[in-house]
Every structure is written in structure tokens, then in C-alpha cells.
Design a protein around this motif. Structure first.
Motif, PDB file in Angstrom:
ATOM      1  N   GLN A  94       0.845  -1.185   0.000  1.00  4.97           N
ATOM      2  CA  GLN A  94       0.000   0.000   0.000  1.00  4.97           C
ATOM      3  C   GLN A  94       0.880   1.235   0.000  1.00  4.97           C
ATOM      4  O   GLN A  94       1.627   1.477   0.952  1.00  4.97           O
ATOM      5  CB  GLN A  94      -0.934   0.022   1.207  1.00  4.97           C
ATOM      6  N   ALA A  95       0.788   1.968  -1.079  1.00  4.50           N
ATOM      7  CA  ALA A  95       1.531   3.215  -1.209  1.00  4.50           C
ATOM      8  C   ALA A  95       0.716   4.358  -0.602  1.00  4.50           C
ATOM      9  O   ALA A  95      -0.515   4.261  -0.487  1.00  4.50           O
ATOM     10  CB  ALA A  95       1.822   3.495  -2.678  1.00  4.50           C
ATOM     11  N   PRO A  96       1.369   5.445  -0.219  1.00  5.73           N
ATOM     12  CA  PRO A  96       0.642   6.574   0.375  1.00  5.73           C
ATOM     13  C   PRO A  96      -0.472   7.062  -0.542  1.00  5.73           C
ATOM     14  O   PRO A  96      -0.257   7.312  -1.733  1.00  5.73           O
ATOM     15  CB  PRO A  96       1.733   7.633   0.538  1.00  5.73           C
ATOM     16  N   GLY A  97      -1.664   7.167   0.010  1.00  6.81           N
ATOM     17  CA  GLY A  97      -2.796   7.675  -0.744  1.00  6.81           C
ATOM     18  C   GLY A  97      -3.408   6.705  -1.724  1.00  6.81           C
ATOM     19  O   GLY A  97      -4.298   7.080  -2.499  1.00  6.81           O
ATOM     20  N   LYS A  98      -2.939   5.453  -1.703  1.00  6.83           N
ATOM     21  CA  LYS A  98      -3.461   4.455  -2.647  1.00  6.83           C
ATOM     22  C   LYS A  98      -4.046   3.265  -1.899  1.00  6.83           C
ATOM     23  O   LYS A  98      -3.791   3.068  -0.709  1.00  6.83           O
ATOM     24  CB  LYS A  98      -2.354   3.995  -3.592  1.00  6.83           C
ATOM     25  N   GLU A  99      -4.820   2.474  -2.629  1.00  4.81           N
ATOM     26  CA  GLU A  99      -5.400   1.283  -2.034  1.00  4.81           C
ATOM     27  C   GLU A  99      -4.358   0.163  -1.953  1.00  4.81           C
ATOM     28  O   GLU A  99      -3.391   0.138  -2.725  1.00  4.81           O
ATOM     29  CB  GLU A  99      -6.600   0.815  -2.863  1.00  4.81           C
ATOM     30  N   ARG A 100      -4.590  -0.753  -1.041  1.00  2.82           N
ATOM     31  CA  ARG A 100      -3.715  -1.917  -0.936  1.00  2.82           C
ATOM     32  C   ARG A 100      -3.891  -2.780  -2.181  1.00  2.82           C
ATOM     33  O   ARG A 100      -4.999  -3.018  -2.641  1.00  2.82           O
ATOM     34  CB  ARG A 100      -4.054  -2.704   0.327  1.00  2.82           C
ATOM     35  N   GLU A 101      -2.769  -3.271  -2.705  1.00  2.00           N
ATOM     36  CA  GLU A 101      -2.830  -4.084  -3.907  1.00  2.00           C
ATOM     37  C   GLU A 101      -2.021  -5.365  -3.731  1.00  2.00           C
ATOM     38  O   GLU A 101      -1.019  -5.395  -3.000  1.00  2.00           O
ATOM     39  CB  GLU A 101      -2.298  -3.304  -5.113  1.00  2.00           C
ATOM     40  N   LEU A 102      -2.466  -6.396  -4.444  1.00  3.73           N
ATOM     41  CA  LEU A 102      -1.762  -7.667  -4.427  1.00  3.73           C
ATOM     42  C   LEU A 102      -0.490  -7.550  -5.259  1.00  3.73           C
ATOM     43  O   LEU A 102      -0.537  -7.119  -6.408  1.00  3.73           O
ATOM     44  CB  LEU A 102      -2.655  -8.772  -4.973  1.00  3.73           C
ATOM     45  N   VAL A 103       0.625  -7.983  -4.677  1.00  5.26           N
ATOM     46  CA  VAL A 103       1.901  -7.966  -5.379  1.00  5.26           C
ATOM     47  C   VAL A 103       2.243  -9.348  -5.927  1.00  5.26           C
ATOM     48  O   VAL A 103       2.577  -9.496  -7.098  1.00  5.26           O
ATOM     49  CB  VAL A 103       3.028  -7.483  -4.439  1.00  5.26           C
ATOM     50  N   ALA A 104       2.169 -10.357  -5.055  1.00  3.60           N
ATOM     51  CA  ALA A 104       2.533 -11.714  -5.461  1.00  3.60           C
ATOM     52  C   ALA A 104       1.882 -12.701  -4.518  1.00  3.60           C
ATOM     53  O   ALA A 104       1.635 -12.382  -3.356  1.00  3.60           O
ATOM     54  CB  ALA A 104       4.044 -11.886  -5.445  1.00  3.60           C
TER      55      ALA A 104
ATOM     56  N   SER B 234       2.761 -23.050  -7.373  1.00  2.13           N
ATOM     57  CA  SER B 234       2.251 -22.056  -8.314  1.00  2.13           C
ATOM     58  C   SER B 234       2.389 -20.675  -7.707  1.00  2.13           C
ATOM     59  O   SER B 234       2.171 -20.490  -6.504  1.00  2.13           O
ATOM     60  CB  SER B 234       0.785 -22.341  -8.645  1.00  2.13           C
ATOM     61  N   THR B 235       2.749 -19.722  -8.539  1.00  2.02           N
ATOM     62  CA  THR B 235       2.882 -18.339  -8.110  1.00  2.02           C
ATOM     63  C   THR B 235       2.121 -17.420  -9.054  1.00  2.02           C
ATOM     64  O   THR B 235       1.819 -17.782 -10.199  1.00  2.02           O
ATOM     65  CB  THR B 235       4.351 -17.906  -8.070  1.00  2.02           C
ATOM     66  N   ASN B 236       1.849 -16.221  -8.556  1.00  2.00           N
ATOM     67  CA  ASN B 236       1.132 -15.233  -9.355  1.00  2.00           C
ATOM     68  C   ASN B 236       1.687 -13.859  -9.006  1.00  2.00           C
ATOM     69  O   ASN B 236       2.017 -13.604  -7.849  1.00  2.00           O
ATOM     70  CB  ASN B 236      -0.370 -15.292  -9.062  1.00  2.00           C
ATOM     71  N   TYR B 237       1.784 -12.987 -10.025  1.00  5.15           N
ATOM     72  CA  TYR B 237       2.378 -11.671  -9.810  1.00  5.15           C
ATOM     73  C   TYR B 237       1.534 -10.578 -10.442  1.00  5.15           C
ATOM     74  O   TYR B 237       0.906 -10.783 -11.485  1.00  5.15           O
ATOM     75  CB  TYR B 237       3.779 -11.606 -10.428  1.00  5.15           C
ATOM     76  N   ALA B 238       1.554  -9.423  -9.818  1.00 10.78           N
ATOM     77  CA  ALA B 238       0.981  -8.250 -10.458  1.00 10.78           C
ATOM     78  C   ALA B 238       1.810  -7.903 -11.686  1.00 10.78           C
ATOM     79  O   ALA B 238       3.035  -8.110 -11.696  1.00 10.78           O
ATOM     80  CB  ALA B 238       0.986  -7.077  -9.483  1.00 10.78           C
ATOM     81  N   ASP B 239       1.163  -7.391 -12.706  1.00 11.31           N
ATOM     82  CA  ASP B 239       1.882  -7.052 -13.931  1.00 11.31           C
ATOM     83  C   ASP B 239       3.028  -6.080 -13.672  1.00 11.31           C
ATOM     84  O   ASP B 239       4.065  -6.147 -14.327  1.00 11.31           O
ATOM     85  CB  ASP B 239       0.911  -6.437 -14.949  1.00 11.31           C
ATOM     86  N   SER B 240       2.846  -5.207 -12.707  1.00 10.23           N
ATOM     87  CA  SER B 240       3.836  -4.164 -12.445  1.00 10.23           C
ATOM     88  C   SER B 240       5.146  -4.702 -11.869  1.00 10.23           C
ATOM     89  O   SER B 240       6.162  -3.996 -11.884  1.00 10.23           O
ATOM     90  CB  SER B 240       3.259  -3.120 -11.485  1.00 10.23           C
ATOM     91  N   VAL B 241       5.133  -5.941 -11.372  1.00  7.21           N
ATOM     92  CA  VAL B 241       6.349  -6.490 -10.756  1.00  7.21           C
ATOM     93  C   VAL B 241       6.860  -7.740 -11.464  1.00  7.21           C
ATOM     94  O   VAL B 241       7.914  -8.269 -11.092  1.00  7.21           O
ATOM     95  CB  VAL B 241       6.141  -6.796  -9.251  1.00  7.21           C
ATOM     96  N   LYS B 242       6.146  -8.211 -12.465  1.00  7.56           N
ATOM     97  CA  LYS B 242       6.576  -9.424 -13.176  1.00  7.56           C
ATOM     98  C   LYS B 242       7.970  -9.244 -13.753  1.00  7.56           C
ATOM     99  O   LYS B 242       8.292  -8.218 -14.341  1.00  7.56           O
ATOM    100  CB  LYS B 242       5.595  -9.751 -14.299  1.00  7.56           C
ATOM    101  N   GLY B 243       8.790 -10.270 -13.540  1.00  7.01           N
ATOM    102  CA  GLY B 243      10.165 -10.218 -14.036  1.00  7.01           C
ATOM    103  C   GLY B 243      11.128  -9.523 -13.099  1.00  7.01           C
ATOM    104  O   GLY B 243      12.349  -9.594 -13.302  1.00  7.01           O
ATOM    105  N   ARG B 244      10.620  -8.856 -12.069  1.00  7.97           N
ATOM    106  CA  ARG B 244      11.487  -8.154 -11.123  1.00  7.97           C
ATOM    107  C   ARG B 244      11.401  -8.748  -9.704  1.00  7.97           C
ATOM    108  O   ARG B 244      12.392  -8.762  -8.992  1.00  7.97           O
ATOM    109  CB  ARG B 244      11.118  -6.671 -11.047  1.00  7.97           C
ATOM    110  N   PHE B 245      10.219  -9.214  -9.331  1.00  9.18           N
ATOM    111  CA  PHE B 245      10.000  -9.757  -7.991  1.00  9.18           C
ATOM    112  C   PHE B 245       9.814 -11.267  -8.064  1.00  9.18           C
ATOM    113  O   PHE B 245       9.248 -11.789  -9.026  1.00  9.18           O
ATOM    114  CB  PHE B 245       8.749  -9.152  -7.362  1.00  9.18           C
ATOM    115  N   THR B 246      10.243 -11.949  -7.000  1.00  7.74           N
ATOM    116  CA  THR B 246      10.053 -13.397  -6.907  1.00  7.74           C
ATOM    117  C   THR B 246       9.581 -13.746  -5.502  1.00  7.74           C
ATOM    118  O   THR B 246      10.231 -13.389  -4.516  1.00  7.74           O
ATOM    119  CB  THR B 246      11.359 -14.146  -7.197  1.00  7.74           C
ATOM    120  N   ILE B 247       8.454 -14.444  -5.442  1.00  7.48           N
ATOM    121  CA  ILE B 247       7.948 -14.919  -4.157  1.00  7.48           C
ATOM    122  C   ILE B 247       8.366 -16.374  -3.977  1.00  7.48           C
ATOM    123  O   ILE B 247       8.387 -17.153  -4.934  1.00  7.48           O
ATOM    124  CB  ILE B 247       6.409 -14.767  -4.071  1.00  7.48           C
ATOM    125  N   SER B 248       8.702 -16.728  -2.745  1.00  7.45           N
ATOM    126  CA  SER B 248       9.068 -18.108  -2.435  1.00  7.45           C
ATOM    127  C   SER B 248       8.673 -18.391  -0.985  1.00  7.45           C
ATOM    128  O   SER B 248       8.359 -17.467  -0.234  1.00  7.45           O
ATOM    129  CB  SER B 248      10.574 -18.336  -2.648  1.00  7.45           C
TER     130      SER B 248
END
Length: 118
Positions: free
Chosen positions: A38-48, A56-70
Motif C-alpha cells: 500500500q503506497a501513500p494515498g493508494k489502495e492496498r494491492e496484491l503484489v505476489a 504455483s505463483t502469481n504476480y501483479a503485472d507491475s512487478v513481473k520479471g522483477r519480484f520473486t515470491i518463495s
């Protein structure tokens, strides 16, 4: 029940951080795990998100290729490796657990602040 996030901090654009979430008080391996932000002034969003057995994993488009959940079910922990960080990644990052049997049963951590700035 506790979800305790760690690893946040100040990082320059292009840098990396690894967030950790330590879980206790419930059967970790029976919960799908996610990271939200959750960024200042914004709604909470799913990242991964990652399934309870990590197949199985899932990522927000904005972080695909940069973030990895494990996850490591032996250590009751979930991680978020964040690379190539951008200023728009600045937010409070929250760990979330959802029971695979009753989807309405879920828990939140208190969050860890990630600030991406030069």
C-alpha cells in the motif's frame, strides 16, 4: 497467530531488497501466502502470491520479471525478492495468509516499509 515482516528499508532505484515473513500460531503449510503493498494515498494491492505447497505463483503485472515470491514450509516463512526496484515500488509491504480450506479465514502482518529513492 503472528505474521512478522522484516527486510524493508531505504534502497536506491535499481537496487534490491529481500523481504521475509515469519509465521507462527497456525499450520503454515495449509495456507496460501501473499504479499500486498500500500503506497501513500493508494489502495492496498496484491503484489505476489504462492500456493500452500509452493507449486504455483502469481504476480501483479507491475512487478513481473522483477519480484520473486518463495516459501519455506520447514521454516514457516515466505519471502519476496525484489530486484530492479523503482520509486513507484515505495510502499508498506504486508504479508497475508489465507487458509486453503476456508478461504474467508485469513491473517495479516503489520507491514514493513520499503522506500525506493536516490
Amino acid at each position: 497467530v503472528q505474521l512478522v515482516e522484516s527486510g524493508g528499508g531505504l534502497v536506491q532505484p535499481g537496487g534490491s531488497l529481500r523481504l521475509s515473513c515469519a509465521a507462527s500460531g497456525f499450520t503454515f503449510s495449509s495456507y496460501d501466502m501473499s504479499w500486498y503493498r500500500q503506497a501513500p494515498g493508494k489502495e492496498r494491492e496484491l503484489v505476489a502470491s504462492i500456493t500452500h505447497i509452493g507449486n504455483s505463483t502469481n504476480y501483479a503485472d507491475s512487478v513481473k520479471g522483477r519480484f520473486t515470491i518463495s516459501r519455506d514450509n520447514a521454516k514457516n516463512s515466505v519471502y519476496l525478492q525484489m530486484n530492479s526496484l523503482k520509486p513507484e515500488d515505495t510502499a508498506v509491504y504486508y504479508c497475508h495468509a489465507r487458509w486453503i480450506v476456508v478461504r474467508s479465514l485469513n491473517y495479516w502482518g503489520k507491514g514493513t516499509l520499503v522506500t525506493v529513492s536516490s
